[in-house]
Motif scaffolding. Structure first.
Motif, PDB file in Angstrom:
ATOM      1  N   THR A 141      -5.709   7.854  -1.226  1.00 29.23           N
ATOM      2  CA  THR A 141      -5.593   7.473  -2.531  1.00 29.23           C
ATOM      3  C   THR A 141      -4.830   6.082  -2.791  1.00 29.23           C
ATOM      4  O   THR A 141      -5.535   5.130  -3.292  1.00 29.23           O
ATOM      5  CB  THR A 141      -4.746   8.407  -3.320  1.00 29.23           C
ATOM      6  OG1 THR A 141      -5.417   9.768  -3.501  1.00 29.23           O
ATOM      7  CG2 THR A 141      -4.848   7.819  -4.912  1.00 29.23           C
ATOM      8  N   ALA A 142      -3.920   5.963  -1.864  1.00 29.87           N
ATOM      9  CA  ALA A 142      -3.144   4.572  -1.660  1.00 29.87           C
ATOM     10  C   ALA A 142      -4.129   3.331  -1.524  1.00 29.87           C
ATOM     11  O   ALA A 142      -4.203   2.335  -1.818  1.00 29.87           O
ATOM     12  CB  ALA A 142      -2.023   4.600  -0.974  1.00 29.87           C
ATOM     13  N   VAL A 148       0.910  -1.016   0.028  1.00 33.29           N
ATOM     14  CA  VAL A 148       0.033  -0.018  -0.097  1.00 33.29           C
ATOM     15  C   VAL A 148       0.882   1.276   0.079  1.00 33.29           C
ATOM     16  O   VAL A 148       0.756   2.094   0.646  1.00 33.29           O
ATOM     17  CB  VAL A 148      -1.110  -0.037   1.057  1.00 33.29           C
ATOM     18  CG1 VAL A 148      -2.127   0.963   0.910  1.00 33.29           C
ATOM     19  CG2 VAL A 148      -1.565  -1.464   1.417  1.00 33.29           C
ATOM     20  N   SER A 200       1.163  12.078  -4.116  1.00 35.91           N
ATOM     21  CA  SER A 200      -0.327  11.725  -3.712  1.00 35.91           C
ATOM     22  C   SER A 200      -0.429  11.580  -2.218  1.00 35.91           C
ATOM     23  O   SER A 200       0.386  12.206  -1.665  1.00 35.91           O
ATOM     24  CB  SER A 200      -0.761  10.300  -4.633  1.00 35.91           C
ATOM     25  OG  SER A 200      -2.141   9.851  -4.339  1.00 35.91           O
ATOM     26  N   VAL A 203       2.408   5.136  -0.655  1.00 31.55           N
ATOM     27  CA  VAL A 203       2.107   6.381  -1.092  1.00 31.55           C
ATOM     28  C   VAL A 203       3.160   6.774  -2.100  1.00 31.55           C
ATOM     29  O   VAL A 203       4.267   6.813  -1.715  1.00 31.55           O
ATOM     30  CB  VAL A 203       1.962   7.162   0.243  1.00 31.55           C
ATOM     31  CG1 VAL A 203       1.638   8.581  -0.267  1.00 31.55           C
ATOM     32  CG2 VAL A 203       0.884   6.671   1.195  1.00 31.55           C
ATOM     33  N   ARG A 218      -6.497   2.694  -4.234  1.00 29.16           N
ATOM     34  CA  ARG A 218      -5.828   1.928  -5.351  1.00 29.16           C
ATOM     35  C   ARG A 218      -5.854   0.473  -4.874  1.00 29.16           C
ATOM     36  O   ARG A 218      -5.890  -0.477  -5.503  1.00 29.16           O
ATOM     37  CB  ARG A 218      -4.356   2.585  -5.725  1.00 29.16           C
ATOM     38  CG  ARG A 218      -4.933   3.997  -6.531  1.00 29.16           C
ATOM     39  CD  ARG A 218      -3.567   4.595  -6.585  1.00 29.16           C
ATOM     40  NE  ARG A 218      -3.777   5.791  -7.605  1.00 29.16           N
ATOM     41  CZ  ARG A 218      -2.676   6.526  -7.689  1.00 29.16           C
ATOM     42  NH1 ARG A 218      -1.496   6.619  -7.111  1.00 29.16           N
ATOM     43  NH2 ARG A 218      -2.834   7.791  -8.660  1.00 29.16           N
ATOM     44  N   SER A 219      -5.402   0.283  -3.578  1.00 33.43           N
ATOM     45  CA  SER A 219      -5.349  -1.165  -3.012  1.00 33.43           C
ATOM     46  C   SER A 219      -6.688  -1.919  -3.238  1.00 33.43           C
ATOM     47  O   SER A 219      -6.737  -3.038  -3.742  1.00 33.43           O
ATOM     48  CB  SER A 219      -4.830  -1.257  -1.212  1.00 33.43           C
ATOM     49  OG  SER A 219      -3.619  -0.977  -1.441  1.00 33.43           O
ATOM     50  N   VAL A 223       3.716   4.545   3.771  1.00 36.13           N
ATOM     51  CA  VAL A 223       2.891   3.336   3.357  1.00 36.13           C
ATOM     52  C   VAL A 223       1.362   3.412   3.916  1.00 36.13           C
ATOM     53  O   VAL A 223       1.331   3.955   5.412  1.00 36.13           O
ATOM     54  CB  VAL A 223       3.518   1.863   3.342  1.00 36.13           C
ATOM     55  CG1 VAL A 223       4.660   1.955   2.565  1.00 36.13           C
ATOM     56  CG2 VAL A 223       3.504   1.708   4.697  1.00 36.13           C
ATOM     57  N   PHE A 265       0.054   4.027 -10.912  1.00 35.00           N
ATOM     58  CA  PHE A 265      -0.589   2.883 -10.763  1.00 35.00           C
ATOM     59  C   PHE A 265      -0.952   2.125 -11.979  1.00 35.00           C
ATOM     60  O   PHE A 265      -1.209   0.854 -11.452  1.00 35.00           O
ATOM     61  CB  PHE A 265      -1.881   3.606  -9.760  1.00 35.00           C
ATOM     62  CG  PHE A 265      -2.689   2.428  -9.497  1.00 35.00           C
ATOM     63  CD1 PHE A 265      -2.216   1.440  -8.501  1.00 35.00           C
ATOM     64  CD2 PHE A 265      -4.128   2.089 -10.046  1.00 35.00           C
ATOM     65  CE1 PHE A 265      -3.144   0.527  -8.068  1.00 35.00           C
ATOM     66  CE2 PHE A 265      -4.988   1.381  -9.412  1.00 35.00           C
ATOM     67  CZ  PHE A 265      -4.701   0.386  -8.439  1.00 35.00           C
TER      68      PHE A 265
END
Length: 376
Positions: A25-26, A15, A21, A17, A29-30, A55, A356
């Protein structure tokens, strides 16, 4: 060991970062990545636990529940819960809560990193002994990185101390694992008093042990007949001794009749070797931020980041050289070598890029080249 062609692939998500960003957002995205790799046919989706760094998986057990809710069938788990920062009761109750809604899909991975820090601080753990690189049947086993300096750095110590109550000491790893299993099986006692975890007792959760050496983690996993994860992506110099120690200590259990070893690897896959190498070129910067004691920094953009200097490169050279980077064919060849030499029954891969979309593509290209069912 399974035949190489039949070896499953799973995913470890750190995860990250990325530079420019943020953590929300991380996390989003996960969730997207988990859905993506489920469709491709990866077997598991594991989440790391790190604190006070760039992270977003610090609350890994919360995130496991969110990922389980967002997916349908892929197994979801921890890689790994840091013993010493959580009690067995809190771990079992958290996993039991998630299992109540998504039964039979959880992997409860345990790591002893907190206890390892205490051993190094007290001098009870021998220091890392330098040794030359080796090539074992085609697999690079590099000289070990001296982790003592990193774990003793002021920032790492402060982050660890801030994560627990003042004066707390991590309990023995074997005791924690035994209590955790007793809680799951409904035979836990505190002194003379039987106690039941609600929820938790009876949860359909598989316990895993993660380890980077031949010491306690491998021995405990083997003695209890639990599956074991050997971390080539964290400690490539000791992966073979860890797997060997686990197999040597293994005793059949209700869980496993034979040893089961998963080996981790860092990968970046692109259409061709040059593109993949460019996308992976800031991996060394990321590892350097960790090993310098500053903690994992936001993952840099390879289009704008300066190259590492010679001194920085030397600190991370073992990790760069043991990353599997390239076209699908290049990476598959490397992973097949890793599986063959370690005797892995399964591989778990982590693929970190700044963009990503490149991360999604890395997992998809590998799934296709490996022959995963959902990618055919």
């Amino acid at each position: 060991m399974s035949s190489v062609a039949a070896i499953p692939l799973s995913v470890l998500d750190l995860v990250p970062v990325v530079d420019g960003s943020d953590a929300p957002t991380a996390i989003r995205r996960s969730v997207e990545l988990a859905r993506h790799v489920e469709r491709l046919g990866y077997r598991r989706y594991w989440l790391a636990e790190h604190h006070f760094v760039a992270v977003a998986s610090s609350s890994s057990m919360t995130l496991i529940g969110l990922i389980a809710a967002a997916t349908e069938s892929i197994r979801v788990g921890s890689a790994a819960v840091q013993i010493g920062l959580h009690t067995p009761v809190s771990i079992v109750e958290a996993f039991g809560t998630i299992d109540a809604l998504y039964p039979g899909r959880l992997d409860l991975g345990l790591g002893r990193s907190a206890q390892r820090r205490t051993e190094i601080a007290s001098g009870s753990r021998p220091p890392t002994t330098p040794q030359p690189d080796k090539i074992v049947d085609g697999l690079l086993i590099p000289s070990p990185f001296p982790v003592e300096k990193l774990l003793g750095s002021p920032r790492v110590v402060a982050a660890y101390e801030a994560s627990q109550f003042e004066g707390a000491q991590p309990p023995d790893f074997d005791d924690v694992v035994s209590d955790l299993i007793a809680l799951l099986e409904g035979r836990f006692r505190h002194g003379e008093i039987p106690l039941t975890a609600v929820p938790g007792t009876g949860a359909d959760v598989q316990v895993w042990i993660f380890g980077s050496s031949k010491r306690q983690s491998a021995q405990t996993a083997g003695a209890l007949g639990l599956p074991f994860v050997a971390n080539y992506h964290v400690s490539p110099s000791t992966v073979l001794e860890a797997a060997e120690a686990y197999r040597g200590a293994f005793r059949p259990s209700a869980e496993l009749a034979e040893p089961y070893v998963v080996v981790s690897a860092d990968v970046v896959v692109a259409d061709d070797d040059a593109t993949a190498q460019h996308r992976a070129s800031t991996y060394g910067h990321w590892v350097h931020s960790i090993r310098s004691g500053a903690g994992a920094a936001p993952y840099l953009d390879p289009d704008t980041a300066p190259a590492l200097d010679d001194e920085q490169r030397a600190i991370v050279d073992d990790r760069i050289r043991t990353q599997f980077v390239g076209s699908p064919g290049t990476v598959v060849d490397g992973l097949r070598t890793l599986a063959r030499v370690t005797g892995a029954d399964e591989l778990v891969i982590t693929s970190v890029t700044h963009d990503f979309d490149h991360r999604l593509q890395s997992h998809e290209l590998l799934a296709r080249a490996w022959g995963l069912e959902g990618a055919r």
